[in-house]
Design a protein around this motif. Structure first.
Motif, PDB file in Angstrom:
ATOM      1  N   ILE A 142       8.702  26.978  -1.599  1.00  0.00           N
ATOM      2  CA  ILE A 142       7.655  26.726  -2.572  1.00  0.00           C
ATOM      3  C   ILE A 142       6.600  25.815  -1.956  1.00  0.00           C
ATOM      4  O   ILE A 142       6.907  24.729  -1.468  1.00  0.00           O
ATOM      5  CB  ILE A 142       8.243  26.059  -3.831  1.00  0.00           C
ATOM      6  CG1 ILE A 142       9.313  26.968  -4.456  1.00  0.00           C
ATOM      7  CG2 ILE A 142       7.139  25.743  -4.836  1.00  0.00           C
ATOM      8  CD1 ILE A 142      10.146  26.266  -5.509  1.00  0.00           C
ATOM      9  N   GLN A 143       5.354  26.237  -1.977  1.00  0.00           N
ATOM     10  CA  GLN A 143       4.255  25.439  -1.437  1.00  0.00           C
ATOM     11  C   GLN A 143       3.960  24.260  -2.348  1.00  0.00           C
ATOM     12  O   GLN A 143       3.863  24.402  -3.570  1.00  0.00           O
ATOM     13  CB  GLN A 143       3.018  26.318  -1.295  1.00  0.00           C
ATOM     14  CG  GLN A 143       1.776  25.608  -0.813  1.00  0.00           C
ATOM     15  CD  GLN A 143       0.592  26.553  -0.717  1.00  0.00           C
ATOM     16  OE1 GLN A 143       0.725  27.704  -0.309  1.00  0.00           O
ATOM     17  NE2 GLN A 143      -0.581  26.073  -1.111  1.00  0.00           N
ATOM     18  N   LEU A 144       3.798  23.066  -1.745  1.00  0.00           N
ATOM     19  CA  LEU A 144       3.477  21.853  -2.496  1.00  0.00           C
ATOM     20  C   LEU A 144       2.004  21.496  -2.322  1.00  0.00           C
ATOM     21  O   LEU A 144       1.397  21.823  -1.295  1.00  0.00           O
ATOM     22  CB  LEU A 144       4.357  20.690  -2.024  1.00  0.00           C
ATOM     23  CG  LEU A 144       5.857  20.846  -2.254  1.00  0.00           C
ATOM     24  CD1 LEU A 144       6.616  19.712  -1.572  1.00  0.00           C
ATOM     25  CD2 LEU A 144       6.190  20.903  -3.734  1.00  0.00           C
ATOM     26  N   PRO A 145       1.415  20.798  -3.293  1.00  0.00           N
ATOM     27  CA  PRO A 145      -0.013  20.470  -3.209  1.00  0.00           C
ATOM     28  C   PRO A 145      -0.298  19.327  -2.247  1.00  0.00           C
ATOM     29  O   PRO A 145       0.582  18.515  -1.931  1.00  0.00           O
ATOM     30  CB  PRO A 145      -0.365  20.070  -4.638  1.00  0.00           C
ATOM     31  CG  PRO A 145       0.918  19.544  -5.205  1.00  0.00           C
ATOM     32  CD  PRO A 145       2.002  20.389  -4.582  1.00  0.00           C
ATOM     33  N   THR A 146      -1.546  19.242  -1.798  1.00  0.00           N
ATOM     34  CA  THR A 146      -2.048  18.127  -0.998  1.00  0.00           C
ATOM     35  C   THR A 146      -2.903  17.225  -1.902  1.00  0.00           C
ATOM     36  O   THR A 146      -2.943  17.412  -3.117  1.00  0.00           O
ATOM     37  CB  THR A 146      -2.885  18.625   0.189  1.00  0.00           C
ATOM     38  OG1 THR A 146      -4.108  19.170  -0.306  1.00  0.00           O
ATOM     39  CG2 THR A 146      -2.125  19.683   0.980  1.00  0.00           C
ATOM     40  N   LEU A 147      -3.598  16.282  -1.301  1.00  0.00           N
ATOM     41  CA  LEU A 147      -4.494  15.396  -2.045  1.00  0.00           C
ATOM     42  C   LEU A 147      -5.928  15.917  -2.060  1.00  0.00           C
ATOM     43  O   LEU A 147      -6.867  15.160  -2.260  1.00  0.00           O
ATOM     44  CB  LEU A 147      -4.463  13.993  -1.435  1.00  0.00           C
ATOM     45  CG  LEU A 147      -3.142  13.241  -1.569  1.00  0.00           C
ATOM     46  CD1 LEU A 147      -3.172  11.959  -0.736  1.00  0.00           C
ATOM     47  CD2 LEU A 147      -2.822  12.927  -3.027  1.00  0.00           C
ATOM     48  N   GLY A 148      -6.076  17.196  -1.830  1.00  0.00           N
ATOM     49  CA  GLY A 148      -7.405  17.798  -1.785  1.00  0.00           C
ATOM     50  C   GLY A 148      -7.802  18.248  -0.398  1.00  0.00           C
ATOM     51  O   GLY A 148      -8.798  18.954  -0.229  1.00  0.00           O
ATOM     52  N   GLY A 149      -7.040  17.831   0.607  1.00  0.00           N
ATOM     53  CA  GLY A 149      -7.265  18.288   1.972  1.00  0.00           C
ATOM     54  C   GLY A 149      -6.520  19.585   2.231  1.00  0.00           C
ATOM     55  O   GLY A 149      -6.000  20.232   1.320  1.00  0.00           O
ATOM     56  N   ASN A 150      -6.472  19.959   3.486  1.00  0.00           N
ATOM     57  CA  ASN A 150      -5.920  21.268   3.834  1.00  0.00           C
ATOM     58  C   ASN A 150      -4.465  21.231   4.272  1.00  0.00           C
ATOM     59  O   ASN A 150      -3.813  22.279   4.318  1.00  0.00           O
ATOM     60  CB  ASN A 150      -6.757  21.869   4.973  1.00  0.00           C
ATOM     61  CG  ASN A 150      -8.224  21.960   4.627  1.00  0.00           C
ATOM     62  OD1 ASN A 150      -8.600  22.574   3.634  1.00  0.00           O
ATOM     63  ND2 ASN A 150      -9.068  21.317   5.418  1.00  0.00           N
ATOM     64  N   ASN A 151      -3.935  20.051   4.587  1.00  0.00           N
ATOM     65  CA  ASN A 151      -2.631  19.974   5.227  1.00  0.00           C
ATOM     66  C   ASN A 151      -1.755  18.884   4.616  1.00  0.00           C
ATOM     67  O   ASN A 151      -2.241  17.942   3.991  1.00  0.00           O
ATOM     68  CB  ASN A 151      -2.803  19.677   6.723  1.00  0.00           C
ATOM     69  CG  ASN A 151      -3.624  20.729   7.444  1.00  0.00           C
ATOM     70  OD1 ASN A 151      -3.138  21.813   7.725  1.00  0.00           O
ATOM     71  ND2 ASN A 151      -4.882  20.406   7.740  1.00  0.00           N
ATOM     72  N   GLY A 152      -0.452  19.016   4.874  1.00  0.00           N
ATOM     73  CA  GLY A 152       0.497  18.000   4.441  1.00  0.00           C
ATOM     74  C   GLY A 152       1.885  18.315   4.944  1.00  0.00           C
ATOM     75  O   GLY A 152       2.164  19.424   5.428  1.00  0.00           O
ATOM     76  N   VAL A 153       2.778  17.334   4.847  1.00  0.00           N
ATOM     77  CA  VAL A 153       4.153  17.458   5.331  1.00  0.00           C
ATOM     78  C   VAL A 153       5.085  16.776   4.345  1.00  0.00           C
ATOM     79  O   VAL A 153       4.828  15.631   3.932  1.00  0.00           O
ATOM     80  CB  VAL A 153       4.326  16.804   6.721  1.00  0.00           C
ATOM     81  CG1 VAL A 153       5.775  16.875   7.178  1.00  0.00           C
ATOM     82  CG2 VAL A 153       3.422  17.472   7.745  1.00  0.00           C
ATOM     83  N   ALA A 154       6.161  17.439   3.970  1.00  0.00           N
ATOM     84  CA  ALA A 154       7.228  16.831   3.165  1.00  0.00           C
ATOM     85  C   ALA A 154       8.358  16.424   4.106  1.00  0.00           C
ATOM     86  O   ALA A 154       8.931  17.260   4.791  1.00  0.00           O
ATOM     87  CB  ALA A 154       7.734  17.814   2.114  1.00  0.00           C
ATOM     88  N   MET A 155       8.658  15.120   4.146  1.00  0.00           N
ATOM     89  CA  MET A 155       9.616  14.595   5.112  1.00  0.00           C
ATOM     90  C   MET A 155      11.020  14.414   4.562  1.00  0.00           C
ATOM     91  O   MET A 155      11.995  14.447   5.310  1.00  0.00           O
ATOM     92  CB  MET A 155       9.126  13.234   5.623  1.00  0.00           C
ATOM     93  CG  MET A 155       7.806  13.268   6.357  1.00  0.00           C
ATOM     94  SD  MET A 155       7.850  14.211   7.890  1.00  0.00           S
ATOM     95  CE  MET A 155       8.961  13.233   8.878  1.00  0.00           C
ATOM     96  N   ALA A 156      11.166  14.184   3.253  1.00  0.00           N
ATOM     97  CA  ALA A 156      12.473  13.832   2.709  1.00  0.00           C
ATOM     98  C   ALA A 156      12.539  14.217   1.238  1.00  0.00           C
ATOM     99  O   ALA A 156      11.520  14.322   0.556  1.00  0.00           O
ATOM    100  CB  ALA A 156      12.720  12.332   2.868  1.00  0.00           C
ATOM    101  N   ILE A 157      13.775  14.403   0.746  1.00  0.00           N
ATOM    102  CA  ILE A 157      13.992  14.719  -0.662  1.00  0.00           C
ATOM    103  C   ILE A 157      15.228  13.978  -1.144  1.00  0.00           C
ATOM    104  O   ILE A 157      16.266  13.973  -0.486  1.00  0.00           O
ATOM    105  CB  ILE A 157      14.111  16.242  -0.887  1.00  0.00           C
ATOM    106  CG1 ILE A 157      14.282  16.561  -2.375  1.00  0.00           C
ATOM    107  CG2 ILE A 157      15.223  16.848  -0.049  1.00  0.00           C
ATOM    108  CD1 ILE A 157      14.130  18.041  -2.700  1.00  0.00           C
ATOM    109  N   SER A 158      15.110  13.315  -2.287  1.00  0.00           N
ATOM    110  CA  SER A 158      16.224  12.544  -2.837  1.00  0.00           C
ATOM    111  C   SER A 158      17.118  13.436  -3.682  1.00  0.00           C
ATOM    112  O   SER A 158      16.781  14.586  -3.992  1.00  0.00           O
ATOM    113  CB  SER A 158      15.698  11.391  -3.686  1.00  0.00           C
ATOM    114  OG  SER A 158      15.198  11.873  -4.925  1.00  0.00           O
ATOM    115  N   ASN A 159      18.260  12.880  -4.100  1.00  0.00           N
ATOM    116  CA  ASN A 159      19.160  13.638  -4.968  1.00  0.00           C
ATOM    117  C   ASN A 159      18.581  13.836  -6.367  1.00  0.00           C
ATOM    118  O   ASN A 159      19.090  14.654  -7.134  1.00  0.00           O
ATOM    119  CB  ASN A 159      20.515  12.943  -5.046  1.00  0.00           C
ATOM    120  CG  ASN A 159      21.286  13.055  -3.750  1.00  0.00           C
ATOM    121  OD1 ASN A 159      21.224  14.073  -3.060  1.00  0.00           O
ATOM    122  ND2 ASN A 159      21.997  12.006  -3.387  1.00  0.00           N
TER     123      ASN A 159
END
Length: 432
Positions: A142-159
């Motif tokens: 599932i694609q996640l949103p950015t802050l209005g720019g073109n790129n981003g990275v998800a580094m971690a996910i909690s329980n």
């Protein structure tokens, strides 16, 4: 293969919680140091290297592997299974899974097929395609949103399903060297909604590296720089940070001020609020692993005997930490830090090991460790280190100790060109 992976996930989700108390109780009765059996997790078909970044309490490992065509795909390992979750991904050729949780969700970065409109190469694969954060669950990326720019990275996910990472906004950063154009900021996603977090002391850019089950986030902020293939972002991290209730708290440093050696940055936080990372020493010529705790502050964990630098990458709720220690030529060896003592993980091996253990990237609540290892032929593979706690190995072999291995020029080149070190910050691979 995917259906088999999902079947295992469902089975473990149901069965593992009932099995855990007995396993933990049995281990608590053991007082001797744990020994580890080492499993080479291997690569996707046609691949020659793999890398792991996170392991959940059931042994699910998230990372990536290359394929015969040279592209990297986000990969999950569980028991003897491995699955490519980079197909179809978000439509681009490359992806990495950086984090996972006990609910068998994963997250990371994935390229699209669209060229970046500013010509940026945000994820550093050399393709100059847009690269977006993703959440993987129920077999879907599932694609996640950015802050209005073109790129981003998800580094971690909690329980709890909260994700941490960094994303671009739409404002140009005039301090960024080409091809980077836009500011990027530390963020948290909750229910796929993005929330920006502040940097510290006027720092223009920042990244979030990890989030615990209380919603506490760690990472760092600093200045924009040429893309660093060791860190996997365009940042010189000047301040190691903890975010509580959206407020950025500077964790201090070990004497270094500029972040020019290994940087001042936090990589992991457990549910007890203990933080690990690395910080530059006075003069900013080398860096050491640290442990930060409330009330005590930042503690220098030092290095293994004879080494000059170190980085702590992961810490579990029991306070055991893993990372890498480096000699003067920046050859790494994985370490385990427990009860104030740092130990070369290669000296804790039970029986034969197929790999020399270079880094410890993640340690779970059962004490299982994953990271990077090197085969006898110089290939780099992910490993799983499973504690035996005195239990004999299946082949009956005695404890083994693997002597240190130096990286050849070819291996260094491979690491520099292909491995992505954003999850565990290996600022040593570019050194000679």
């Amino acid at each position: 293969m995917k259906s088999r992976m999902f079947t295992w996930i469902v089975a473990l989700s149901v069965c593992a919680p009932m099995a855990m108390p007995t396993q933990v109780a049995a281990r608590e009765q053991k007082s001797e140091p744990a020994r580890y059996t080492i499993t080479d997790l291997g690569t996707l078909e046609g691949g020659t290297f793999s890398q792991s970044f996170s392991i959940n309490k059931y042994g699910l490992v998230s990372g990536s592997s290359n394929l015969a065509d040279g592209n990297q795909h986000a990969t999950l390992w569980l028991e003897k299974l491995k699955v490519d979750i980079g197909v179809p991904g978000l439509g681009g050729p490359n992806s990495i899974a950086f984090g996972d949780n006990d609910g068998f969700q994963s997250d990371g970065e994935a390229e699209t097929s669209t060229p970046d409109p500013n010509g940026e190469d945000f994820c550093g694969f050399g393709t100059h395609l847009t690269c977006l954060p993703f959440l993987w669950q129920d077999g879907e990326m599932i694609q996640l949103p950015t802050l209005g720019g073109n790129n981003g990275v998800a580094m971690a996910i909690s329980n709890r399903g909260q994700l941490a990472g960094f994303a671009e906004n739409s404002t140009p950063d005039t301090g960024c060297p080409s091809p980077q154009v836009l500011h990027f900021m530390p963020v948290v996603w909750e229910k796929e909604v993005i929330h920006k977090m502040p940097t510290f002391g006027g720092d223009p850019d920042g990244v979030a590296q990890q989030i615990n089950d209380k919603g506490e986030v760690v990472g760092g902020s600093g200045t924009c720089a040429t893309f660093n293939t060791n860190f996997l972002y365009n940042l010189v991290p000047v301040h190691a940070l903890l975010w509580e209730n959206g407020k950025a708290i500077d964790l201090g440093n070990l004497g270094g001020k500029t972040g020019q050696a290994g940087g001042n940055i936090a990589y992991d936080i457990n549910n007890q609020g203990q933080v690990v990372g690395n910080s530059d020493l006075p003069g900013d010529t080398t860096f050491h692993a640290f442990l930060w705790t409330k009330g005590t502050g930042m503690q220098d964990l030092g290095t293994l005997s004879g080494d000059v630098a170190s980085v702590s990458i992961s810490i579990n709720d029991a306070g055991s930490a893993v990372g890498a220690s480096l000699d003067a030529k920046f050859n790494p060896r994985a370490f385990l830090w427990e009860k104030g003592v740092m130990t070369d993980l290669n000296t804790r091996i039970a029986g034969h090991s197929p790999l020399y253990l270079m880094t410890g990237c993640s340690i779970n609540s059962r004490g299982e460790i994953t990271g990077l290892g090197m085969t006898s032929t110089g290939e780099i593979h992910s490993y799983l280190a499973t504690p035996t706690h005195g239990v004999a190995t299946s082949d009956g072999t005695a404890q083994g100790v693997i002597s240190r291995r130096a990286l050849s020029d070819d291996v260094r080149k491979l690491l520099q060109q292909q491995l992505r070190f954003g999850r565990f910050g290996a600022p040593f691979m570019g050194k000679q």
